[in-house]
Motif scaffolding. Structure first.
Motif, mmCIF file in Angstrom:
data_model
loop_
_atom_site.group_PDB
_atom_site.id
_atom_site.type_symbol
_atom_site.label_atom_id
_atom_site.label_comp_id
_atom_site.label_asym_id
_atom_site.label_seq_id
_atom_site.Cartn_x
_atom_site.Cartn_y
_atom_site.Cartn_z
ATOM 1 N N PHE A 1 0.812 -1.213 0.000
ATOM 2 C CA PHE A 1 0.000 0.000 0.000
ATOM 3 C C PHE A 1 0.850 1.269 0.000
ATOM 4 N N GLN A 2 2.159 1.117 0.097
ATOM 5 C CA GLN A 2 3.068 2.253 -0.023
ATOM 6 C C GLN A 2 3.615 2.406 -1.441
ATOM 7 N N LYS A 3 3.317 1.448 -2.302
ATOM 8 C CA LYS A 3 3.797 1.514 -3.676
ATOM 9 C C LYS A 3 3.103 2.670 -4.406
ATOM 10 N N LYS A 4 3.866 3.432 -5.159
ATOM 11 C CA LYS A 4 3.316 4.605 -5.842
ATOM 12 C C LYS A 4 2.182 4.246 -6.791
ATOM 13 N N PHE A 5 2.376 3.155 -7.537
ATOM 14 C CA PHE A 5 1.339 2.774 -8.488
ATOM 15 C C PHE A 5 0.049 2.387 -7.784
ATOM 16 N N ILE A 6 0.150 1.632 -6.694
ATOM 17 C CA ILE A 6 -1.034 1.197 -5.952
ATOM 18 C C ILE A 6 -1.742 2.401 -5.342
#
Length: 404
Positions: free
Chosen positions: A208-213
């Motif tokens: 949930f910290q991934k930029k895309f997500i």
């Protein structure tokens, strides 16, 4: 009827005061909501039955969705249950389950058809033991071919819980999990709550910290698969990034309840029910309740209608229990007033209404006409307790009101 249903869904979803872009988004959701959305309903029937306090003389009205809860309410021994839904796929699914309970020879056959829902023999079981007893509209639905050219009844030979809007959404989530090298089955393999939390913190929380997500989950259309219309998306997000809201909801699902007791976790992380001997299942699918289901199935009716119209057609003081799911999150203030005016008129003294909201607080204060709301008592402690124990973990709040 199809045109009327489409118009009513659009009336409920499409915001009249929105800009063109938002209206187009609303219309896209309404179109997506026409087909099968929920092969399994995502509200916990166990907490529902506690909140409703169903008695032998209770007359229950609920929104059908996948009909799991409408069927499960029969285990509480009410006088009657009516499941109402505009979605013809949901109505056909509910009536299929009713016909199966009435006419399949034993629990084992029923369990294989609806709990496993992927045996090749289910095609013959449907053809020989269920189809002859279905109403023409429901039979036509299941025997019609889908966009891939397969008869819809074949979903029960290939896993119906992987179908529909929600099933496809969960499938896509599994694809993303594989791309990020996350093994969701580790949650289901955990032996304790402590192990479940370790898996969540190590495997799931970081995504949930991934930029895309974070970008993807900020798009309202990304949550259509959860049955969340754009207007409800705004209530759910509030002032936070949607990724953070979803992380907390997933954390509750993965960490707050032992997976051996939570069939919602199996659906989310395993895309179906457990095949274990003591698999967690909805009440209507449990072996211990089979005899009661057979005995009481004639008390359930699944009907295609607008809930506001259906409630409005009831006699005064004729109903006891109403389950509205999250339908009110779609409504404006005038629609809320119209719904609750009809509920109040149709309710006996002591009637209860249970509903869920995307955000945590009840949406009625400040929106529902005080002249109507003042007739109802909010069961605050009960609502907070049910919210905490709702194993589906999707919603911010479970709320119960009682007619004074």
């Amino acid at each position: 009827m199809a045109t009327q249903a489409k118009r009513i869904i659009e009336d409920a979803v499409v915001r009249k005061d929105a800009g063109l872009g938002d209206k187009l988004l609303d219309k896209a959701f309404a179109l997506a909501f026409k087909g099968l959305v929920y092969a399994q309903i995502w509200e916990d029937p166990v907490v529902d039955m506690e909140g409703l306090a169903i008695a032998p003389d209770s007359r229950v009205m609920c929104i059908a969705s996948g009909s799991c809860n409408a069927l499960s309410y029969l285990t509480a021994n009410p006088e009657s249950v009516t499941a109402v839904d505009l979605n013809r796929a949901h109505v056909a699914l509910g009536r299929l389950k009713i016909a199966a309970i009435r006419h399949l020879p034993n629990y084992e056959r029923f369990h294989r058809f609806f709990a496993h829902a992927d045996h090749k023999e289910n095609a013959a079981v449907y053809r020989e033991m269920i189809a002859p007893y279905l109403d023409p509209e429901s039979r036509a639905y299941w025997e019609k071919r889908d966009i891939r050219g397969r008869r819809r009844i074949s979903y029960f030979t290939r896993g119906i819980y992987r179908k529909g809007l929600l099933g496809n959404f969960i499938g896509l989530a599994h694809v993303f999990a594989k791309l990020y090298k996350i093994d969701l089955s580790k949650v289901l393999a955990a032996q304790t709550l402590e192990e479940q939390r370790e898996v969540f913190e190590r495997e799931l929380a970081p995504v949930f910290q991934k930029k895309f997500i974070r970008w993807l989950t900020d798009q309202p259309a990304s949550l259509f698969g959860l049955g969340i219309p754009p207007a409800q998306f705004e209530h759910l997000a509030g002032d936070e990034r949607m990724a953070e809201v979803l992380r907390r909801r997933l954390e509750k699902l993965a960490c707050d309840f032992e997976v051996k007791d939570n069939y919602f976790a199996w659906q989310a992380f395993g895309r179906g029910y457990s095949r274990g001997e003591d698999a967690p299942l909805p009440p209507y699918l449990q072996r211990a309740n089979w005899d009661a289901m057979r005995e009481r199935i004639d008390r359930l009716d699944v009907t295609r209608a607008n809930i506001v119209d259906w409630i409005g057609a009831r006699e005064e003081a004729s109903m006891d229990r109403f389950v509205l799911l999250d339908a009110q999150d779609w409504m404006n203030d005038a629609q809320l007033d119209g719904l609750w005016a009809r509920i109040t008129r149709a309710s006996r003294k002591g009637a209860r209404v249970l509903f869920r909201t995307a955000a945590e607080p009840s949406l009625l204060p400040g929106r529902l006409d005080d002249a109507i709301l003042s007739k109802w008592r909010y069961l605050e402690e009960t609502s907070a307790d049910l919210t905490r124990r709702d194993r589906s973990s999707i919603y911010g709040g479970v709320h119960v009101y009682e007619l004074a």
